[in-house]
Design an enzyme around this catalytic site. Structure first.
Site, PDB file in Angstrom:
ATOM      1  N   GLU A 178       4.072  88.698  31.494  1.00 15.17           N
ATOM      2  CA  GLU A 178       3.084  88.740  32.704  1.00 15.17           C
ATOM      3  C   GLU A 178       1.873  89.486  32.298  1.00 15.17           C
ATOM      4  O   GLU A 178       1.103  90.222  32.884  1.00 15.17           O
ATOM      5  CB  GLU A 178       3.495  89.525  34.041  1.00 15.17           C
ATOM      6  CG  GLU A 178       4.711  89.042  34.620  1.00 15.17           C
ATOM      7  CD  GLU A 178       5.200  89.891  35.599  1.00 15.17           C
ATOM      8  OE1 GLU A 178       5.617  89.380  36.534  1.00 15.17           O
ATOM      9  OE2 GLU A 178       5.337  90.997  35.531  1.00 15.17           O
ATOM     10  N   GLU A 248       9.458  83.097  37.303  1.00 19.79           N
ATOM     11  CA  GLU A 248       9.708  84.079  38.597  1.00 19.79           C
ATOM     12  C   GLU A 248       9.759  83.724  39.885  1.00 19.79           C
ATOM     13  O   GLU A 248       8.622  83.496  40.338  1.00 19.79           O
ATOM     14  CB  GLU A 248       9.266  85.498  38.383  1.00 19.79           C
ATOM     15  CG  GLU A 248       9.640  86.260  36.969  1.00 19.79           C
ATOM     16  CD  GLU A 248       9.434  87.577  36.808  1.00 19.79           C
ATOM     17  OE1 GLU A 248       9.051  88.104  38.023  1.00 19.79           O
ATOM     18  OE2 GLU A 248       9.574  88.193  35.800  1.00 19.79           O
TER      19      GLU A 248
END
Length: 940
Positions: A178, A248
């Site tokens: 991320e 995700e």
């Protein structure tokens, strides 16, 4: 080895398995393993959030839910808790975890970080990195990277040897995590390239991926819960010729102390979001989390958004599989949708969206479609407020009645080829399309009591065996058959014959389809009607009866003599391994014994001018007791100002508690002092380091100057926008027309800290205050503004971007009144306990109790919970293992006791309670599912 992923890469051959001849390739549509396109149904499961003994049960549950791939982080701080001391044994044997995935036929996405977030302490970094001079995290910092590459030298060989290229099942490896949320500038890309090359140089040769932030030579995925179309479009613009993964897909959410339970994502909404992702064109979905597990020890992290968002010990995440490994409504929904992707896998991966939709539906529904090779799949979405039957006319002109719940997305199959020469048109979830023996078996899931209109079209005549049982209609040439099937509790099973090929259509209602299990190995088998299932290491299959009116039935070859193999209709026998039913008795805790923490008699430890934090003192977690002394010439009241504090604390004066400090960053605390010498003590628990923030690596505990005679001004009220008074703890629906301003008086004090939800562009007396590392989504900052103040009236100006604000305070102090000469000692675990007969609670205390396990029948799968009713805050030890923190302010009430960490007799439970509350109401009990009796298929 470096990959270049651009707009014209065509099909990429990535990895080959030399011994098995399995090749991993990919193109714009999907990954291709061997010669088959695969839709990746990915279960995010962290090996470090459960005992090793639970790995198999959890992984098997993922496999039974239709998951074909496991996604796991690797937690650096678990493997190197102290510098240079590596641990890959027992529960930390991540190589064994990968091997078990391989044994179970599950591919793996490995995410070694080094940063993992995961609501895990310090985002996976070891605490001792904080002590390295001039270190900066997640950037091209020489000190930081030196330790990162040492970590890579340990973790990458474990992953490398288990890649598909080495006869393993690791198919993808993630670079960092991320990073796009933090920085995508030149320096950030340089950092990411270094990590990418570090993986390649150490032998990673399967594809590299990233999530939320791209990098040359990697495939970028998206993390989200909603907005699938926009995320898909973004990835298409960046990398049109690679697979599209939801790296995700947030099945639930984490919980933190003092907040409501995070159960806002219902199973129905979960189904809708999954269908949105499939409809958008994603070819893989990673369910984060599929199984959350537990933040044992001190590993629960802390996240941004306020000053004190600390993770609870449970990481249940409201995931499909509960913290205890139990099946939930979301699990059944995940299983249904994953079986749907399996049954339609080739179509989903080959198909393209239809631009010109000629199908029509009634008002209140929306249609989107995909097509491939003359076959079509429609997604019908209801925008009505109640369940309704919609008439939907397909492009062929055929009209189908489709029942859709509010907000639901129902798939409609139009002329989907089920097997050579036979096409199917119907609405609903096709969850099975398997050749079982000689019978092509179609399993269709529907709502309880629902009806599904079916159309079969074939190249030859269709012979319907059950002609007398359900409404049907055949065309004149016999090549089209229309039926209405009902989704009853007693499953409908109908057979047709096309050119000698037997086809069985099994219509399940919602209850039975939730309890439909598909197993595959040498052949496909189905068990329909069991509440729960498990696969033993020896290949045995066991389950729990659904307790419904319909008997379970089984399809495929289960090894029974003269039984139901080859797709025959029928049932098979089961046998119970246990004795007659007896309710499980919960363990009985012995009388609690107590050891009080005598604060006044504690040694002082090494003296320092200011308090020192946990990392500075070489501590990863636990408790510190800070001490100092004040001489007073009279009884008085005073306010302490803590300039740097990052954990909750209890303030004691002369052994008596005077304040519970909840808010952190910088705080004040009121206390009463007596004439003479006063002993000031603070009991501080390490509540977790930031796991996600632009400012990773904060010290923990108390570590800055502490001042006497301070003051606090609440700043959420008293602001002005022009002439209009503004209160920032109220909701304001529209942006403010101009910067807000507020005045305050400064008389005796010469120092000040602003703490709370500050905004960029803050000005004090006309001068802008720089805020290093400021992010507007990080809703709390502590900024020293002492150098901007004047005696008398001062003005604060600040643009305000959102309301209400949960905290905004001005702390003032006089620098000459710093309280010095501090000591800090670690709170040691008690070793001697006394009978707890004193009824009055009197400060921090340890408690100890013993218990034995009751007799547990062989045919149950028990799970134990510890309910901490009546306690305050502390942590738990079971047979010397740290079960984690507890804090009875919600939302967590019960704490997991792993069965793997128990003995038959003589289990020791120790708890530390900050207020010394008596544990008279604490109890251990089995969860409700522990009463279920498991049955094993009769292999006779």
């Amino acid at each position: 080895m470096t990959y270049t992923l651009g707009n014209n890469i065509g099909e990429q051959t990535i990895a080959g398995n030399a011994r098995q001849g399995t090749q991993l390739r990919y193109d714009a549509k999907s990954f291709i393993i061997g010669e088959k396109r695969v839709f990746l149904n990915i279960a995010s499961i962290h090996y470090f959030r459960m005992p090793r003994q639970e790995w198999r049960e959890v992984l098997v549950k993922a496999k039974l839910a239709g998951m074909n791939c496991i996604d796991t982080y690797f937690a650096w701080n678990v493997h190197e808790p102290e510098e240079g001391k590596w641990d890959f044994s027992g529960d930390n044997d991540c190589g064994a975890f990968l091997d078990l995935c391989s044994e179970l036929g599950l591919w793996v996405i490995a995410r070694p970080g080094p940063f993992i977030c995961a609501e895990w302490d310090f985002g996976g970094f070891p605490y001792w990195l904080k002590n390295k001079k001039k270190i900066q995290f997640r950037t091209d910092n020489e000190t930081y990277l030196r330790y990162v590459y040492r970590y890579f030298d340990q973790i990458v060989p474990i992953i490398r040897s288990r890649q598909m290229t080495k006869d393993g099942t690791v198919i993808l490896v993630q670079v960092e995590n991320e990073y796009g949320y933090l920085a995508e500038d030149a320096s950030g890309l340089s950092y990411m390239k270094g990590l990418r090359d570090g993986l390649l140089d150490r032998g990673i040769d399967v594809p590299l991926i990233t999530c939320e932030g791209g990098l040359e030579g990697t495939i970028e995925g998206a993390n989200f819960w909603s907005g699938a179309n926009s995320h898909y479009d973004k990835l298409m613009r960046k990398q049109p010729d690679v697979p599209k993964l939801v790296t995700e897909f947030w099945t639930g959410w984490f919980e933190h102390w003092g907040a409501p339970a995070a159960t806002q994502k219902t199973s129905d909404l979960y189904e809708k979001r999954m269908m949105e992702s499939i409809r958008a064109g994603f070819d893989g979905i990673s369910h984060y989390m599929f199984f959350g597990g537990t933040n044992f020890g001190g590993y629960g992290g802390r996240t941004v958004g306020s000053s004190d968002i600390y993770m609870v010990t449970s990481y249940d995440y409201d995931a499909p599989l509960s913290e205890y490994g139990r099946v939930t409504a979301k699990y059944r929904m995940a299983k249904k949708v994953s079986l749907f992707t399996l049954a339609l896998g080739q179509f989903l991966l080959e198909s393209e969206p239809m631009d010109n939709v000629e199908a029509r539906c009634g008002e209140g529904a929306r249609l989107q479609g995909r097509q491939w090779n003359g076959q079509k799949l429609w997604f019908a979405e209801s925008i009505k407020q109640e369940k309704e039957m919609f008439q939907i006319t397909l492009e062929s002109g055929r009209t189908l009645p489709v029942s859709i719940k509010p907000g639901q997305i129902v798939p409609i199959l139009e002329r989907i080829e089920i097997c050579p020469g036979l096409k199917l048109t119907c609405c609903g979830f096709l969850i099975g399309n398997d050749l079982i023996g000689e019978v092509q078996t179609i399993v269709l899931a529907g709502d309880d009591g629902g009806r599904t209109h079916i159309v079969f079209e074939a190249d030859q005549s269709i012979h319907f065996d059950n002609a007398g049982h359900i409404p049907h209609e055949s065309s004149l040439d016999g090549r089209t058959l229309r039926l209405d099937v009902y989704h009853f509790q007693a499953s409908q099973r109908n057979r047709v014959n096309v050119g000698g090929q037997l086809i069985e259509l099994i219509a399940l209602n919602g209850y039975m389809s939730d309890r439909a299990w598909r197993l595959h190995g040498d052949g496909v088998r189905w068990a329909i009607g069991w509440e729960d299932m498990d696969l033993g290491a020896d290949g045995s299959v066991s389950g729990v009866s659904g307790g419904c009116d319909s008997e379970p039935f089984f399809l495929g070859d289960w090894g029974h003599k003269g039984g139901i193999g080859q797709g025959q209709m029928g049932t098979t026998t089961v046998h119970s391994a246990g004795n007659a039913f007896k309710p499980l008795l919960s363990p009985s805790l012995s009388e609690w014994k107590r050891k009080t923490v005598n604060l006044l008699s504690l040694g002082g430890g090494k003296q320092a001018e200011r308090p020192r934090g946990f990392a500075e003192l070489g501590l990863a977690f636990g408790y510190l007791i800070y001490s100092s002394e004040i001489d007073c010439d009279r009884d008085q009241e005073n306010t302490l100002v803590f300039s740097a504090i990052q954990d909750s604390a209890r303030l004691f004066v002369n052994g008596l508690e005077q304040a519970m400090i909840r808010q952190v960053g910088a705080v004040s605390a009121h206390m009463r002092l007596s004439n003479g010498r006063n002993k000031i003590q603070l009991l501080v628990q390490h509540m977790g380091s930031l796991n996600f923030s632009p400012n990773l690596g904060e010290e923990k505990g108390i570590f800055g100057p502490v001042y006497l005679d301070g003051s606090t001004v609440e700043l959420r009220r008293g602001w002005y926008c022009g002439e209009e008074a503004v209160h920032l703890d109220e909701v304001h629906n529209h942006p403010f027309a101009s910067t807000l301003s507020r005045s305050f008086e400064l008389s005796e004090n010469d120092g000040a800290i602003l703490v709370g939800a500050l905004s960029s562009g803050l000005r004090i007396n006309g001068k802008e205050v720089p805020m290093d590392g400021y992010q507007n989504w990080f809703a709390y900052h502590a900024v020293d503004i002492s150098g901007y103040l004047v005696k008398g009236s001062n003005t604060i100006e600040m643009p305000v971007t959102r309301t209400p604000l949960n905290r905004l305070e001005l702390l003032t102090y006089n620098r000459s009144r710093e309280l010095k000469n501090w000591s800090a000692i670690q709170l040691d675990e008690a070793s001697e306990f006394e009978a707890s007969s004193v009824a009055i609670e009197s400060g921090p205390a340890w408690y100890r109790s013993m218990f034995d396990l009751p007799a547990i029948p062989e045919d149950v799968n028990p799970k134990l919970k510890l309910r901490m009713t009546g306690m305050s805050k502390g942590y738990l030890l079971l047979n010397g293992r740290n079960l984690g923190r507890y804090w009875q302010i919600g939302p967590q009430e019960d704490y997991k006791i792993p069965m793997a960490w128990l003995k038959e007799t003589g289990n020791e439970l120790i708890l530390f309670d900050e207020e010394g509350r008596r544990p008279d109401s604490v109890r251990i009990f089995f969860d409700a599912q522990s009463e279920r009796r498991w049955q094993t298929l009769n292999e006779a």
